[in-house]
Design an enzyme around this catalytic site. Structure first.
Site, mmCIF file in Angstrom:
data_model
loop_
_atom_site.group_PDB
_atom_site.id
_atom_site.type_symbol
_atom_site.label_atom_id
_atom_site.label_comp_id
_atom_site.label_asym_id
_atom_site.label_seq_id
_atom_site.Cartn_x
_atom_site.Cartn_y
_atom_site.Cartn_z
ATOM 1 N N LYS A 138 -14.169 -2.456 8.028
ATOM 2 C CA LYS A 138 -13.809 -3.413 6.976
ATOM 3 C C LYS A 138 -14.856 -4.509 6.862
ATOM 4 O O LYS A 138 -15.722 -4.672 7.731
ATOM 5 C CB LYS A 138 -12.433 -4.016 7.240
ATOM 6 C CG LYS A 138 -12.310 -4.768 8.553
ATOM 7 C CD LYS A 138 -10.906 -5.350 8.726
ATOM 8 C CE LYS A 138 -10.796 -6.115 10.044
ATOM 9 N NZ LYS A 138 -9.554 -6.888 10.140
ATOM 10 N N ARG A 172 7.462 -10.885 5.358
ATOM 11 C CA ARG A 172 7.243 -10.586 6.771
ATOM 12 C C ARG A 172 7.887 -11.678 7.610
ATOM 13 O O ARG A 172 7.760 -12.866 7.294
ATOM 14 C CB ARG A 172 5.745 -10.484 7.084
ATOM 15 C CG ARG A 172 5.061 -9.359 6.328
ATOM 16 C CD ARG A 172 3.577 -9.275 6.609
ATOM 17 N NE ARG A 172 2.920 -8.341 5.702
ATOM 18 C CZ ARG A 172 1.608 -8.182 5.618
ATOM 19 N NH1 ARG A 172 0.812 -8.904 6.383
ATOM 20 N NH2 ARG A 172 1.103 -7.309 4.759
ATOM 21 N N ASP A 200 -3.169 -7.749 -4.561
ATOM 22 C CA ASP A 200 -3.427 -6.509 -3.845
ATOM 23 C C ASP A 200 -3.957 -5.441 -4.794
ATOM 24 O O ASP A 200 -3.488 -5.315 -5.920
ATOM 25 C CB ASP A 200 -2.113 -6.008 -3.225
ATOM 26 C CG ASP A 200 -2.320 -5.435 -1.840
ATOM 27 O OD1 ASP A 200 -3.481 -5.323 -1.421
ATOM 28 O OD2 ASP A 200 -1.323 -5.106 -1.184
ATOM 29 N N GLN A 204 0.475 -11.182 -2.797
ATOM 30 C CA GLN A 204 -0.903 -10.728 -2.587
ATOM 31 C C GLN A 204 -1.526 -10.270 -3.904
ATOM 32 O O GLN A 204 -0.857 -9.642 -4.723
ATOM 33 C CB GLN A 204 -0.929 -9.551 -1.606
ATOM 34 C CG GLN A 204 -0.476 -9.903 -0.203
ATOM 35 C CD GLN A 204 -0.475 -8.686 0.698
ATOM 36 O OE1 GLN A 204 0.135 -7.677 0.380
ATOM 37 N NE2 GLN A 204 -1.162 -8.775 1.825
ATOM 38 N N CYS A 262 0.794 -1.233 0.000
ATOM 39 C CA CYS A 262 0.000 0.000 0.000
ATOM 40 C C CYS A 262 0.825 1.281 0.000
ATOM 41 O O CYS A 262 0.445 2.231 -0.721
ATOM 42 C CB CYS A 262 -1.023 -0.012 1.131
ATOM 43 S SG CYS A 262 -0.578 -0.927 2.587
#
Length: 652
Positions: free
Chosen positions: A476, A370, A390, A388, A341
């Site tokens: 969300k 990660r 994304d 991802q 992001c």
């Protein structure tokens, strides 16, 4: 209501009065004795309590049974205490860490000191637990001062409990006692141990105290319990089925992925068949995204530290979650990318934007990294490097609802195409009692929450609402999917974000010629390709839909005499985007068919003398047997029809 009574409001809106000191169990008894026998705990004004605690003067009450998740969690937390009691009886002098309920069952972390223990001892512990359960000891709650709590565990010599007490405020500490066992615990617990009728200790693992690899490693014992033996039997059967569907086992058998210690733990290597599977998933999503108005972007695998400082991720997740990249120049600080992001924010900011440009939809199959502790790694479901699907949508506040609905459409398209028919949408909102932990104005939050609720309703989603589960930057929607064994997985999420547009000072020029902040939506229908593939493997037991499976056909010549014709068939199919292989092994046709079945190849084409003369193929379907003999052109038509059916009607 008299001054001496309390008022209890039940979930159906019915209001009852009870004397002061009445408990949830008293309320249950007033309804029916049968109900009272099944009450495990109670939800009191939104909090889960022991069923025998005195209720407040004004109470919104829900009685919790085995049919409620909070009822199950209370049952399993109480079972963890029962296991600890059994362990102390069998291994005097052990020290206890923590023993929470988890999604299915519970665990307790134990320091056995110098005492010997291994998994062969689990049956003995189970028997002791059942023996203690039959005593029907009540779980008694008591409030304890901090000094008394410290004194108790100092005398017992349990430094783990003392460390936990050190972080608690005086006046908030409670003990629970059942039989001869006492534990530091917030609760709640079930009424008595006799409700636990069936016990199974599942496995043993190592766990660092408080998740810190620098601290002592304790022994973590996992278990599960049930109020009926029949339910345990059904659960163990499900576990056996799950073992057969384990994505690590099937992934190895189907040659999809592997891991290498030299490459590094948690870093999957995709083999040719697995890479083909990934490519098909990516191609499927790319086509859907382009059709939905997304623009593809590509960002680097690393970013400057300042990028993540600006986004707030560096502060939020801590230095240990970011892996530095060494460069020859002193003072440069680059990090492996843990999320996409911030990069997408910089792409949005790369040129001036007008309200006429919105919404801007940026999509990327971005690989991120990660750090996960080695003990938490698990096949493809928990890895250190993952990709991802994304995308980030930058829109005006007025566009949030419509964009949400479009993302919901995309998520449901994915689920339908891949056979996930049973799902629930969780609407995660702010905790109205703790608004200070969230950023953004009340007005913006109210608009965003209303947009999500209305979008979900207009799409006729089966929803549950969870207060306090919103991200700090916005509400969300999470999709909870049930697989073929009834297990729940989170697949697909849509999040509203006011934080990053503010931190990156993102703007667009409105129709009023003034500068405005866009709202940012995060969405990932797959989540991560690795985890999605793992869930998909276990859901379909490796029998992928025809459109997705790496090898769609196996061409099986009866003997070497028909190898040339088999190769000719392969070439024609390949030219028509049908993938597979020719089995040239010197094996009998029966063995070739059995091996293709084991490899879960959807369609087998058998070619021999008759087929070669007729320019045809004999067709078998996996798990079904003979379908008939087709000319090659007829088979291509048949295959394309089967492929379209496997993709779902929405994909036509």
């Amino acid at each position: 209501m008299s001054d001496s009574n309390i008022k209890v409001t039940l979930p159906d809106g019915n209001v009852k009065e009870f004397p002061q000191g009445a408990s949830a169990m008293d309320v249950a008894m007033s309804i029916s004795e049968g109900l009272a026998r099944n009450v495990l705990a109670a939800e009191v004004n939104g909090e889960v309590w022991d069923a025998d605690r005195a209720l407040p003067a004004e109470t919104a009450l829900k009685l919790l049974t085995w049919n409620d998740q909070d009822g199950k969690s209370t049952f399993w937390h109480s079972s963890a205490h029962l296991m600890a009691e059994a362990l102390e009886a069998l291994y005097p002098g052990i020290k206890l860490g923590i023993g929470p309920a988890i999604e299915h069952g519970y665990y307790y972390d134990i320091d056995f000191g110098d005492q010997e223990f291994d998994s062969a001892d689990l049956e003995q512990i189970e028997n002791k637990m059942l023996e203690l359960a039959r005593e029907k000891n009540t779980y008694n709650r008591s409030e304890v001062s901090k000094s008394d709590a410290i004194a108790y565990f100092e005398e017992k010599g349990d430094e783990y409990k003392l460390e936990l007490i050190d972080g608690l405020e005086d006046g908030s500490i409670t003990f629970y006692q059942q039989g001869a066992f006492t534990d530091l615990c917030r609760g709640p617990h079930i009424p008595h141990t006799g409700m636990i009728k069936a016990v199974k200790l599942l496995n043993v693992a190592g766990a660092y105290w408080r998740g810190d690899e620098k601290r002592k490693q304790l022994t973590r014992i996992y278990g599960i319990t049930f109020p009926k033996q029949k339910e345990l039997k059904e659960y163990l059967h499900m576990l056996e089925e799950a073992k057969k569907r384990d994505h690590r086992k099937i992934g190895k058998e189907l040659e999809l992925f592997t891991f290498s210690e030299k490459v590094g733990m948690g870093l999957p290597l995709w083999l040719p068949k697995g890479a083909k599977l990934r490519e098909r998933l990516e191609s499927f999503m790319r086509k859907a995204q382009v059709k939905a108005g997304y623009e593809p972007v590509v960002t680097p695998h690393i970013g400057h530290k300042n990028l993540y400082v600006t986004s707030g991720h560096y502060e939020k997740y801590g230095e240990d979650s970011f892996q530095p990249i060494n460069t020859p120049h002193e003072g440069e600080e680059f990090l492996l990318k843990p999320m996409n992001c911030p990069h997408h924010c910089e792409i949005y900011k790369s040129k001036p934007r007008s309200y006429k440009d919105l919404p801007v939809r940026l999509a990327e199959f971005g690989t991120v990294y990660r750090y996960e502790q080695s003990g938490e790694l698990h096949g493809l479901t928990r890895v250190r490097g993952f990709t991802q699907d994304d995308a980030h949508i930058f829109c005006s506040q007025d566009q949030v609802k419509e964009e949400f609905k479009k993302v919901i459409d995309l998520v449901l398209y994915v689920f339908e195409s891949l056979g996930f028919a049973d799902y629930t949408a969780q609407i995660s909102l702010r905790d109205p009692e703790n608004k200070q932990k969230y950023i953004g104005s009340d007005e913006a939050w109210n608009k965003a929450e209303s947009a999500i609720i209305e979008a979900a309703a207009e799409k006729n989603l089966n929803t549950v609402t969870e207060l306090g589960e919103a991200a700090f930057y916005g509400p969300k929607l999470d999709f909870m999917v049930k697989d073929a064994l009834g297990r729940k997985w989170q697949l697909g999420t849509i999040q509203v974000d006011y934080n990053l547009p503010e931190r990156f000072e993102l703007e667009y020029t409105g129709s009023d010629n003034q500068k405005h902040r866009p709202v940012m939506l995060h969405r990932a229908p797959f989540g991560s390709l690795e985890r999605f593939v793992a869930v998909l493997i276990e859901h379909c037991a490796g029998e992928f839909p025809l459109w997705l499976t790496p090898d769609q056909v196996a061409i099986l010549p009866i003997s070497e005499k028909y190898a040339d014709y088999a190769q000719e068939v392969y070439s024609v199919l390949e030219n028509n985007d049908i993938t597979g292989f020719v089995d040239h092994r010197d094996e009998k046709i029966g063995r070739k068919i059995r091996d293709a079945e084991v490899k879960k190849i959807p369609i087998m084409l058998i070619v021999g003398e008759k087929e070669a003369e007729a320019r045809a193929v004999a067709v078998r379907k996996h798990g079904e047997g003979d379908v008939g003999t087709f000319s090659i052109d007829e088979f291509i038509t048949y295959f394309n029809n089967e492929k379209a059916k496997s993709l779902g009607s929405s994909a036509e």
